[in-house]
Scaffold this motif. Structure first.
Motif, PDB file in Angstrom:
ATOM      1  N   GLN A 172       0.883  -1.052  -0.094  1.00 36.99           N
ATOM      2  CA  GLN A 172      -0.110  -0.087  -0.006  1.00 36.99           C
ATOM      3  C   GLN A 172       0.866   1.301   0.166  1.00 36.99           C
ATOM      4  N   ALA A 173       0.887   1.986  -0.944  1.00 31.81           N
ATOM      5  CA  ALA A 173       1.411   3.121  -1.225  1.00 31.81           C
ATOM      6  C   ALA A 173       0.596   4.497  -0.565  1.00 31.81           C
ATOM      7  N   PRO A 174       1.158   5.449  -0.072  1.00 34.45           N
ATOM      8  CA  PRO A 174       0.329   6.707   0.479  1.00 34.45           C
ATOM      9  C   PRO A 174      -0.766   7.142  -0.450  1.00 34.45           C
ATOM     10  N   GLY A 175      -2.122   7.048  -0.121  1.00 36.54           N
ATOM     11  CA  GLY A 175      -3.173   7.746  -0.735  1.00 36.54           C
ATOM     12  C   GLY A 175      -3.544   6.859  -1.817  1.00 36.54           C
ATOM     13  N   LYS A 176      -2.894   5.634  -1.837  1.00 33.32           N
ATOM     14  CA  LYS A 176      -3.613   4.508  -2.499  1.00 33.32           C
ATOM     15  C   LYS A 176      -4.241   3.267  -1.840  1.00 33.32           C
ATOM     16  N   GLU A 177      -4.937   2.221  -2.523  1.00 38.25           N
ATOM     17  CA  GLU A 177      -5.558   1.217  -1.951  1.00 38.25           C
ATOM     18  C   GLU A 177      -4.593  -0.207  -1.982  1.00 38.25           C
ATOM     19  N   ARG A 178      -4.621  -0.855  -1.018  1.00 37.07           N
ATOM     20  CA  ARG A 178      -3.744  -2.013  -1.181  1.00 37.07           C
ATOM     21  C   ARG A 178      -3.780  -3.080  -2.381  1.00 37.07           C
ATOM     22  N   GLN A 179      -2.680  -3.143  -3.085  1.00 37.53           N
ATOM     23  CA  GLN A 179      -2.464  -3.705  -4.104  1.00 37.53           C
ATOM     24  C   GLN A 179      -1.735  -4.950  -4.028  1.00 37.53           C
ATOM     25  N   PHE A 180      -2.320  -6.109  -4.746  1.00 39.51           N
ATOM     26  CA  PHE A 180      -1.736  -7.669  -4.639  1.00 39.51           C
ATOM     27  C   PHE A 180      -0.363  -7.455  -5.392  1.00 39.51           C
ATOM     28  N   VAL A 181       0.486  -8.121  -4.741  1.00 39.09           N
ATOM     29  CA  VAL A 181       1.807  -8.323  -5.268  1.00 39.09           C
ATOM     30  C   VAL A 181       2.135  -9.460  -5.685  1.00 39.09           C
ATOM     31  N   ALA A 182       2.074 -10.490  -4.822  1.00 37.53           N
ATOM     32  CA  ALA A 182       2.486 -12.032  -5.097  1.00 37.53           C
ATOM     33  C   ALA A 182       1.721 -12.981  -4.093  1.00 37.53           C
ATOM     34  N   ALA A 183       1.695 -14.126  -4.738  1.00 38.49           N
ATOM     35  CA  ALA A 183       1.036 -15.235  -3.939  1.00 38.49           C
ATOM     36  C   ALA A 183       1.861 -16.660  -4.376  1.00 38.49           C
ATOM     37  N   ILE A 184       1.575 -17.606  -3.070  1.00 41.24           N
ATOM     38  CA  ILE A 184       2.423 -19.035  -3.322  1.00 41.24           C
ATOM     39  C   ILE A 184       1.442 -19.699  -2.759  1.00 41.24           C
ATOM     40  N   SER A 185       1.410 -21.051  -3.419  1.00 37.05           N
ATOM     41  CA  SER A 185       0.514 -22.134  -2.838  1.00 37.05           C
ATOM     42  C   SER A 185       1.232 -22.700  -1.700  1.00 37.05           C
ATOM     43  N   TRP A 186       0.465 -23.637  -0.947  1.00 37.39           N
ATOM     44  CA  TRP A 186       1.024 -24.059   0.392  1.00 37.39           C
ATOM     45  C   TRP A 186       2.265 -24.840   0.262  1.00 37.39           C
ATOM     46  N   ASN A 187       2.409 -25.448  -1.089  1.00 33.18           N
ATOM     47  CA  ASN A 187       3.575 -26.289  -1.270  1.00 33.18           C
ATOM     48  C   ASN A 187       4.603 -25.659  -1.865  1.00 33.18           C
ATOM     49  N   GLY A 188       4.532 -24.216  -2.339  1.00 29.15           N
ATOM     50  CA  GLY A 188       5.530 -23.510  -2.862  1.00 29.15           C
ATOM     51  C   GLY A 188       5.757 -23.866  -4.310  1.00 29.15           C
ATOM     52  N   ARG A 189       4.732 -24.676  -5.025  1.00 29.01           N
ATOM     53  CA  ARG A 189       4.854 -25.062  -6.526  1.00 29.01           C
ATOM     54  C   ARG A 189       4.190 -24.349  -7.534  1.00 29.01           C
ATOM     55  N   VAL A 190       3.191 -23.158  -6.692  1.00 31.53           N
ATOM     56  CA  VAL A 190       2.489 -22.389  -7.827  1.00 31.53           C
ATOM     57  C   VAL A 190       2.810 -20.872  -7.259  1.00 31.53           C
ATOM     58  N   THR A 191       2.883 -20.144  -8.131  1.00 29.98           N
ATOM     59  CA  THR A 191       2.859 -18.744  -7.576  1.00 29.98           C
ATOM     60  C   THR A 191       2.219 -17.886  -8.793  1.00 29.98           C
ATOM     61  N   ASP A 192       2.175 -16.543  -8.335  1.00 29.41           N
ATOM     62  CA  ASP A 192       1.354 -15.888  -8.908  1.00 29.41           C
ATOM     63  C   ASP A 192       1.891 -14.546  -8.580  1.00 29.41           C
ATOM     64  N   TYR A 193       2.034 -13.308  -9.682  1.00 27.85           N
ATOM     65  CA  TYR A 193       2.437 -12.171  -9.563  1.00 27.85           C
ATOM     66  C   TYR A 193       1.620 -11.026 -10.152  1.00 27.85           C
ATOM     67  N   ALA A 194       1.593  -9.913  -9.695  1.00 24.02           N
ATOM     68  CA  ALA A 194       1.016  -8.813 -10.318  1.00 24.02           C
ATOM     69  C   ALA A 194       1.957  -8.527 -11.609  1.00 24.02           C
ATOM     70  N   ASP A 195       1.254  -7.804 -12.721  1.00 23.18           N
ATOM     71  CA  ASP A 195       2.080  -7.625 -13.940  1.00 23.18           C
ATOM     72  C   ASP A 195       3.211  -6.634 -13.485  1.00 23.18           C
ATOM     73  N   SER A 196       2.951  -5.773 -12.624  1.00 21.84           N
ATOM     74  CA  SER A 196       3.879  -4.569 -12.278  1.00 21.84           C
ATOM     75  C   SER A 196       5.226  -5.076 -11.673  1.00 21.84           C
ATOM     76  N   VAL A 197       5.105  -6.420 -11.106  1.00 27.08           N
ATOM     77  CA  VAL A 197       6.651  -6.789 -10.584  1.00 27.08           C
ATOM     78  C   VAL A 197       6.959  -8.351 -11.074  1.00 27.08           C
ATOM     79  N   ASN A 198       6.319  -8.721 -11.954  1.00 25.77           N
ATOM     80  CA  ASN A 198       6.658  -9.819 -12.733  1.00 25.77           C
ATOM     81  C   ASN A 198       7.963  -9.807 -13.347  1.00 25.77           C
ATOM     82  N   GLY A 199       8.758 -10.827 -12.947  1.00 16.63           N
ATOM     83  CA  GLY A 199      10.044 -10.783 -13.576  1.00 16.63           C
ATOM     84  C   GLY A 199      11.119 -10.113 -12.881  1.00 16.63           C
ATOM     85  N   ARG A 200      10.610  -9.382 -11.583  1.00 24.59           N
ATOM     86  CA  ARG A 200      11.535  -8.714 -10.909  1.00 24.59           C
ATOM     87  C   ARG A 200      11.522  -9.076  -9.208  1.00 24.59           C
ATOM     88  N   PHE A 201      10.287  -9.609  -9.073  1.00 27.33           N
ATOM     89  CA  PHE A 201      10.254 -10.124  -7.742  1.00 27.33           C
ATOM     90  C   PHE A 201       9.845 -11.658  -7.758  1.00 27.33           C
TER      91      PHE A 201
END
Length: 130
Positions: A39-68
């Motif tokens: 969450q940046a100042p004055g903005k809503e909370r934004q999804f960044v990344a998620a991971i499955s319980w076993n670590g095998r599946v991940t998901d990223y926001a377009d804005s961070v994909n490839g960097r995070f």
């Protein structure tokens, strides 16, 4: 008492890297998907990344994909967010979250809505200067 504690934030320059760590107070969290929002100042909370319980599946926001990169160590009850090539627009408070509705979930869908996550850490500040 269930707790998520984030650490690793700080002040860096554009192009630098940071590694955030989220420590869970209970091993139960190792059976649920986990993720990061910001969450940046004055903005809503934004999804960044998620991971499955076993670590095998991940998901990223377009804005961070490839960097995070999100990862987890269930033996240590921790989730990590490796952030490379940081940009000033990455400046925000970063929060660790748990999707407590999807125990042992192995699908590829992760909610990007903050309202779907019940457990949140207190946040860690990341500031990227230009």
């Amino acid at each position: 008492q269930v707790q998520l504690v984030e650490s690793g934030g700080g002040l860096v320059q554009a192009g630098d890297s940071l590694r955030l760590v989220c420590a869970a107070s209970t091993r139960t969290f190792s059976t649920y998907p986990m993720g990061w929002f910001r969450q940046a100042p004055g903005k809503e909370r934004q999804f960044v990344a998620a991971i499955s319980w076993n670590g095998r599946v991940t998901d990223y926001a377009d804005s961070v994909n490839g960097r995070f990169t999100i990862s987890r160590d269930n033996a240590q009850n921790t989730v990590h967010l490796q952030m490379n090539s940081l940009k000033p627009e990455d400046t925000a408070v970063y929060y660790c979250v748990v999707d407590s509705t999807r125990r042992y979930y192995t699908g590829t869908y992760f909610s990007h809505s903050s309202s779907d996550y019940l457990y949140w850490g207190q946040g860690t500040q990341v500031t990227v200067s230009s």
